[in-house]
Design a protein around this motif. Structure first.
Motif, PDB file in Angstrom:
ATOM      1  N   VAL A  84      20.173  23.272  48.077  1.00 46.06           N
ATOM      2  CA  VAL A  84      20.566  24.045  46.721  1.00 46.06           C
ATOM      3  C   VAL A  84      19.678  23.388  45.523  1.00 46.06           C
ATOM      4  O   VAL A  84      19.234  24.483  44.905  1.00 46.06           O
ATOM      5  N   PHE A  85      19.580  22.322  45.288  1.00 47.13           N
ATOM      6  CA  PHE A  85      18.991  21.854  44.322  1.00 47.13           C
ATOM      7  C   PHE A  85      17.319  21.973  44.339  1.00 47.13           C
ATOM      8  O   PHE A  85      16.654  22.418  43.474  1.00 47.13           O
ATOM      9  N   VAL A  86      16.807  21.750  45.529  1.00 48.00           N
ATOM     10  CA  VAL A  86      15.490  22.023  45.839  1.00 48.00           C
ATOM     11  C   VAL A  86      15.303  23.411  45.625  1.00 48.00           C
ATOM     12  O   VAL A  86      14.095  23.838  45.169  1.00 48.00           O
ATOM     13  N   GLY A  87      15.814  24.038  46.449  1.00 42.74           N
ATOM     14  CA  GLY A  87      15.652  25.843  46.203  1.00 42.74           C
ATOM     15  C   GLY A  87      15.789  26.374  44.747  1.00 42.74           C
ATOM     16  O   GLY A  87      15.162  27.111  44.442  1.00 42.74           O
ATOM     17  N   SER A  88      16.647  25.939  43.999  1.00 43.37           N
ATOM     18  CA  SER A  88      16.793  26.026  42.744  1.00 43.37           C
ATOM     19  C   SER A  88      15.618  25.760  41.791  1.00 43.37           C
ATOM     20  O   SER A  88      15.072  26.391  40.804  1.00 43.37           O
ATOM     21  N   TRP A  89      15.165  24.601  42.161  1.00 41.15           N
ATOM     22  CA  TRP A  89      13.992  23.783  41.366  1.00 41.15           C
ATOM     23  C   TRP A  89      12.657  25.044  41.566  1.00 41.15           C
ATOM     24  O   TRP A  89      11.969  25.120  40.921  1.00 41.15           O
ATOM     25  N   ILE A  90      12.661  25.386  43.065  1.00 39.47           N
ATOM     26  CA  ILE A  90      11.456  26.281  43.371  1.00 39.47           C
ATOM     27  C   ILE A  90      11.653  27.416  42.933  1.00 39.47           C
ATOM     28  O   ILE A  90      10.458  28.138  42.605  1.00 39.47           O
ATOM     29  N   GLY A  91      12.570  27.960  42.810  1.00 40.91           N
ATOM     30  CA  GLY A  91      12.968  29.265  42.313  1.00 40.91           C
ATOM     31  C   GLY A  91      13.328  30.375  43.427  1.00 40.91           C
ATOM     32  O   GLY A  91      13.360  31.361  43.129  1.00 40.91           O
ATOM     33  N   VAL A  92      13.663  29.938  44.663  1.00 43.91           N
ATOM     34  CA  VAL A  92      14.262  30.726  45.681  1.00 43.91           C
ATOM     35  C   VAL A  92      15.754  30.945  45.835  1.00 43.91           C
ATOM     36  O   VAL A  92      16.148  31.899  46.524  1.00 43.91           O
ATOM     37  N   PHE A  93      16.353  29.968  45.118  1.00 45.21           N
ATOM     38  CA  PHE A  93      17.739  29.825  45.491  1.00 45.21           C
ATOM     39  C   PHE A  93      18.355  30.153  44.121  1.00 45.21           C
ATOM     40  O   PHE A  93      18.089  29.544  43.167  1.00 45.21           O
ATOM     41  N   PRO A  94      19.265  31.266  43.854  1.00 43.49           N
ATOM     42  CA  PRO A  94      19.830  31.539  42.691  1.00 43.49           C
ATOM     43  C   PRO A  94      20.849  30.448  42.145  1.00 43.49           C
ATOM     44  O   PRO A  94      22.097  30.923  42.111  1.00 43.49           O
ATOM     45  N   GLY A  95      20.345  29.405  41.681  1.00 41.76           N
ATOM     46  CA  GLY A  95      21.449  28.230  41.464  1.00 41.76           C
ATOM     47  C   GLY A  95      21.922  28.297  40.115  1.00 41.76           C
ATOM     48  O   GLY A  95      21.128  28.802  39.202  1.00 41.76           O
ATOM     49  N   ASP A  96      23.059  28.183  39.709  1.00 40.84           N
ATOM     50  CA  ASP A  96      23.837  28.069  38.415  1.00 40.84           C
ATOM     51  C   ASP A  96      24.003  26.531  38.298  1.00 40.84           C
ATOM     52  O   ASP A  96      25.273  26.496  37.943  1.00 40.84           O
ATOM     53  N   LEU A  97      22.984  25.550  38.060  1.00 40.24           N
ATOM     54  CA  LEU A  97      23.049  24.247  37.839  1.00 40.24           C
ATOM     55  C   LEU A  97      23.260  23.935  36.417  1.00 40.24           C
ATOM     56  O   LEU A  97      23.256  22.611  36.180  1.00 40.24           O
ATOM     57  N   GLN A  98      23.199  24.614  35.526  1.00 37.94           N
ATOM     58  CA  GLN A  98      23.596  24.436  34.274  1.00 37.94           C
ATOM     59  C   GLN A  98      24.927  24.741  33.608  1.00 37.94           C
ATOM     60  O   GLN A  98      25.755  23.919  33.262  1.00 37.94           O
ATOM     61  N   ASN A  99      25.492  26.041  34.242  1.00 38.86           N
ATOM     62  CA  ASN A  99      26.743  26.355  33.782  1.00 38.86           C
ATOM     63  C   ASN A  99      27.873  25.983  34.951  1.00 38.86           C
ATOM     64  O   ASN A  99      29.074  25.884  34.554  1.00 38.86           O
ATOM     65  N   PHE A 100      27.665  26.006  36.116  1.00 41.38           N
ATOM     66  CA  PHE A 100      28.354  26.028  37.358  1.00 41.38           C
ATOM     67  C   PHE A 100      29.642  27.000  37.133  1.00 41.38           C
ATOM     68  O   PHE A 100      30.842  26.354  37.301  1.00 41.38           O
ATOM     69  N   THR A 101      29.279  28.087  36.703  1.00 47.02           N
ATOM     70  CA  THR A 101      30.417  28.945  36.579  1.00 47.02           C
ATOM     71  C   THR A 101      31.424  29.191  37.917  1.00 47.02           C
ATOM     72  O   THR A 101      32.430  29.106  37.416  1.00 47.02           O
ATOM     73  N   ILE A 102      30.885  29.469  38.855  1.00 48.59           N
ATOM     74  CA  ILE A 102      31.780  29.649  39.952  1.00 48.59           C
ATOM     75  C   ILE A 102      32.555  28.474  40.313  1.00 48.59           C
ATOM     76  O   ILE A 102      33.780  28.470  40.449  1.00 48.59           O
ATOM     77  N   LEU A 103      31.801  27.273  40.304  1.00 46.12           N
ATOM     78  CA  LEU A 103      32.585  26.165  40.471  1.00 46.12           C
ATOM     79  C   LEU A 103      33.801  25.957  39.525  1.00 46.12           C
ATOM     80  O   LEU A 103      34.756  25.291  39.746  1.00 46.12           O
ATOM     81  N   LYS A 104      33.386  26.268  38.213  1.00 44.91           N
ATOM     82  CA  LYS A 104      34.426  25.967  36.879  1.00 44.91           C
ATOM     83  C   LYS A 104      35.652  27.135  37.161  1.00 44.91           C
ATOM     84  O   LYS A 104      36.854  26.590  37.162  1.00 44.91           O
ATOM     85  N   ILE A 105      35.306  28.124  37.737  1.00 42.79           N
ATOM     86  CA  ILE A 105      36.417  29.090  37.746  1.00 42.79           C
ATOM     87  C   ILE A 105      37.249  28.660  39.150  1.00 42.79           C
ATOM     88  O   ILE A 105      38.580  28.819  38.945  1.00 42.79           O
ATOM     89  N   VAL A 106      36.762  28.406  40.371  1.00 49.66           N
ATOM     90  CA  VAL A 106      37.722  28.019  41.258  1.00 49.66           C
ATOM     91  C   VAL A 106      38.390  26.837  41.080  1.00 49.66           C
ATOM     92  O   VAL A 106      39.281  26.399  41.923  1.00 49.66           O
ATOM     93  N   SER A 107      37.779  25.708  40.263  1.00 49.94           N
ATOM     94  CA  SER A 107      38.622  24.348  40.005  1.00 49.94           C
ATOM     95  C   SER A 107      39.528  24.587  39.121  1.00 49.94           C
ATOM     96  O   SER A 107      40.541  23.728  39.425  1.00 49.94           O
TER      97      SER A 107
END
Length: 284
Positions: A84-107
């Motif tokens: 997740v983190f490597v893919g987000s850094w490269i730009g091929v994974f649509p990571g939300d690693l600043q807001n963590f929106t989905i994670l906050k919603i389900v939490s």
């Protein structure tokens, strides 16, 4: 591999991945490597020592076994999350690693930390439930095949076992499983790449512990953890699994570096069997 195709025939006759019995057919496929190993052992007249041969019993190195079982829980989760983190850094994974929106919603109000701890517990329970089906594969791949490939060398063992394991998945992959956006056999090619990378760590667990159980647990936890990636995605986004997640090439970069380091220190080398000595007797 032939057995896997035979079991998967109902999927190809109609329904594909939407077949009402897909789950049961996939579970039946997972047993076929063990069946093949038993058949070969029977033909070789080695069925009497089968459990010991594939590392099911006895436990030869208890402390290493315990350590490997713990690593069998941690390594798969690491492999999935690092992608997740490597893919987000490269730009091929649509990571939300600043807001963590989905994670906050389900939490919810409980918070991210407690939610992730709960998910860890659920993954462990799911892994233990799926341990026996995973063992059905691992007895064949890491129990029987892996030790027979190690005499060829560390890298050949990793590559051959991974490719064989990947091609074995072809009856499902060609129907769109894991790689729905792949054209033709490219999904199988990608699956082989993933199996080479992930299988290397499963193989190391087998070699380190001299038991197939840690590899089986790692396999079960790996399957149970696959959904974790969705918690770190941009809401509504889709991913091309040929590029992103542990299924895609970006997820293999960091594990590939670790495997190269392990190869350099011969971490995959075949263990010396007890009771054998390289010293020749002195003749007078």
């Amino acid at each position: 591999m032939l057995l896997a195709w035979i079991v998967a025939i109902p999927l190809w006759l109609g329904g594909g991945l939407a077949h009402p019995s897909f789950t049961w057919i996939a579970l039946a496929m997972m047993i076929t490597p063990s069946i093949a190993a038993v058949v070969v052992a029977s033909l070789e007249r080695k069925l009497g020592g089968f459990f010991a041969d594939v590392g099911m019993w006895p436990v030869r190195r208890p402390w290493r076994f315990i350590a490997a079982m713990l690593l069998g829980v941690l390594i798969p989760v690491f492999l999935i999350l690092q992608a997740v983190f490597v893919g987000s850094w490269i730009g091929v994974f649509p990571g939300d690693l600043q807001n963590f929106t989905i994670l906050k919603i389900v939490s919810g109000e409980g918070g991210i930390g407690p939610y992730l701890l709960d998910q860890g517990g659920l993954i462990l329970v799911a892994g233990l439930i799926n341990l026996l089906p995973a063992l059905g594969e691992e007895v064949g791949w890491r129990g029987w095949l892996w030790p027979r490939l190690l005499p060829l060398g560390q890298l050949p063992a990793i590559l051959i076992s991974g490719v064989v394991w990947g091609i074995w998945h072809a009856p499902l992959i060609l129907l769109g499983y894991n790689y729905p956006l792949a054209d033709g056999a490219w999904g199988v090619v990608s699956m082989c790449g993933m199996c080479v990378v992930v299988g290397a760590f499963f193989g190391w667990l087998r070699t380190y512990s001299q038991s197939v159980w840690p590899a089986a647990l790692a396999h079960a936890i790996f399957n149970a953890s696959a959904g974790l990636v969705s918690l770190f995605m941009v809401m509504g986004a889709m991913i091309d699994t040929q590029k992103a997640s542990i299924l895609g090439w970006s997820g293999w970069i960091l594990p590939g570096i670790l495997i190269a380091v392990m190869l350099s220190v011969r971490a995959f080398r075949e263990p010396v069997k007890p009771g054998l000595s390289t010293n020749r007797p002195v003749r007078s």
